[in-house]
Design a protein around this motif. Sequence first.
Motif, PDB file in Angstrom:
ATOM      1  N   GLU A 299       0.832  -1.211   0.000  1.00 37.09           N
ATOM      2  CA  GLU A 299       0.000   0.000   0.000  1.00 37.09           C
ATOM      3  C   GLU A 299       0.865   1.258   0.000  1.00 37.09           C
ATOM      4  O   GLU A 299       0.539   2.235  -0.672  1.00 37.09           O
ATOM      5  CB  GLU A 299      -0.953   0.002   1.194  1.00 37.09           C
ATOM      6  CG  GLU A 299      -2.126  -0.929   1.008  1.00 37.09           C
ATOM      7  CD  GLU A 299      -3.090  -0.939   2.173  1.00 37.09           C
ATOM      8  OE1 GLU A 299      -2.743  -0.450   3.282  1.00 37.09           O
ATOM      9  OE2 GLU A 299      -4.205  -1.457   1.991  1.00 37.09           O
ATOM     10  N   GLU A 300       1.959   1.226   0.728  1.00 34.80           N
ATOM     11  CA  GLU A 300       2.870   2.378   0.761  1.00 34.80           C
ATOM     12  C   GLU A 300       3.448   2.638  -0.633  1.00 34.80           C
ATOM     13  O   GLU A 300       3.482   3.777  -1.100  1.00 34.80           O
ATOM     14  CB  GLU A 300       3.993   2.127   1.767  1.00 34.80           C
ATOM     15  CG  GLU A 300       4.978   3.272   1.886  1.00 34.80           C
ATOM     16  CD  GLU A 300       6.083   2.962   2.884  1.00 34.80           C
ATOM     17  OE1 GLU A 300       7.211   3.448   2.657  1.00 34.80           O
ATOM     18  OE2 GLU A 300       5.830   2.252   3.860  1.00 34.80           O
TER      19      GLU A 300
ATOM     20  N   ARG B  59       2.169   1.665  -3.496  1.00 38.01           N
ATOM     21  CA  ARG B  59       1.070   2.077  -4.381  1.00 38.01           C
ATOM     22  C   ARG B  59       0.713   3.540  -4.158  1.00 38.01           C
ATOM     23  O   ARG B  59       0.515   4.294  -5.111  1.00 38.01           O
ATOM     24  CB  ARG B  59      -0.152   1.190  -4.127  1.00 38.01           C
ATOM     25  CG  ARG B  59      -1.330   1.506  -5.009  1.00 38.01           C
ATOM     26  CD  ARG B  59      -2.428   0.476  -4.746  1.00 38.01           C
ATOM     27  NE  ARG B  59      -3.509   0.658  -5.666  1.00 38.01           N
ATOM     28  CZ  ARG B  59      -4.626   1.310  -5.370  1.00 38.01           C
ATOM     29  NH1 ARG B  59      -4.813   1.831  -4.184  1.00 38.01           N
ATOM     30  NH2 ARG B  59      -5.585   1.426  -6.274  1.00 38.01           N
ATOM     31  N   THR B  60       0.627   3.963  -2.913  1.00 35.76           N
ATOM     32  CA  THR B  60       0.290   5.345  -2.606  1.00 35.76           C
ATOM     33  C   THR B  60       1.351   6.289  -3.160  1.00 35.76           C
ATOM     34  O   THR B  60       1.022   7.319  -3.757  1.00 35.76           O
ATOM     35  CB  THR B  60       0.146   5.539  -1.081  1.00 35.76           C
ATOM     36  OG1 THR B  60      -0.902   4.678  -0.627  1.00 35.76           O
ATOM     37  CG2 THR B  60      -0.175   6.970  -0.727  1.00 35.76           C
TER      38      THR B  60
ATOM     39  N   GLN C 243       0.755   9.153  -6.081  1.00 35.96           N
ATOM     40  CA  GLN C 243       1.071  10.558  -5.838  1.00 35.96           C
ATOM     41  C   GLN C 243       2.030  11.120  -6.868  1.00 35.96           C
ATOM     42  O   GLN C 243       2.027  12.316  -7.149  1.00 35.96           O
ATOM     43  CB  GLN C 243       1.635  10.735  -4.431  1.00 35.96           C
ATOM     44  CG  GLN C 243       0.598  10.530  -3.348  1.00 35.96           C
ATOM     45  CD  GLN C 243       1.175  10.542  -1.960  1.00 35.96           C
ATOM     46  OE1 GLN C 243       2.376  10.500  -1.756  1.00 35.96           O
ATOM     47  NE2 GLN C 243       0.297  10.596  -0.967  1.00 35.96           N
TER      48      GLN C 243
END
Length: 157
Positions: free
Chosen positions: A144-145, A147-148, A152
């Motif tokens: 998730e990190e 992907r985020t 961004q």
Amino acid sequence: MPAKIDPESPGFLVSTTARLMRGAFEREIERAQIGVTAAEARVLAHMSVCGGMRQNILADRLGCAPMSVTAFLDRLERAGLIERAADPDDRRAKIARLTPDAQPILEQIQLAGERARGIAFAGVRPEDFEVFRAVCLQLRANLEETRTARLQEEPAQ
């Protein structure tokens, strides 16, 4: 000589296990005869965990095409299990929310999920499950990190 893909690599193991667990869940939902399909049950389960959300975000969480989620939501709305309203931040978008009528169905979905987990984790010691759970939580956080950060960095369309 072609590259040898290891079917016991983490990606294959996670994918295969997820597919088999999903199958076990689907069979338990069908067996329970609760009035929703397995796909609709997954939609309701995600909504119960995540709360009201835009349909496109729900589709992303489920790994489905937005059109598929819209069809599921249409059926769930006709059944009185969800409601949709305009997003106050963007009137073109809809936010889907569970209705109180969804609660008894969610309880049945939870029981079906527990039965599927019982099948999957038969013979697994509780301490081994906790290690498995901790590893899965770390994997999810890492992915998730990443992907985020990637989202961004992408330019707005």
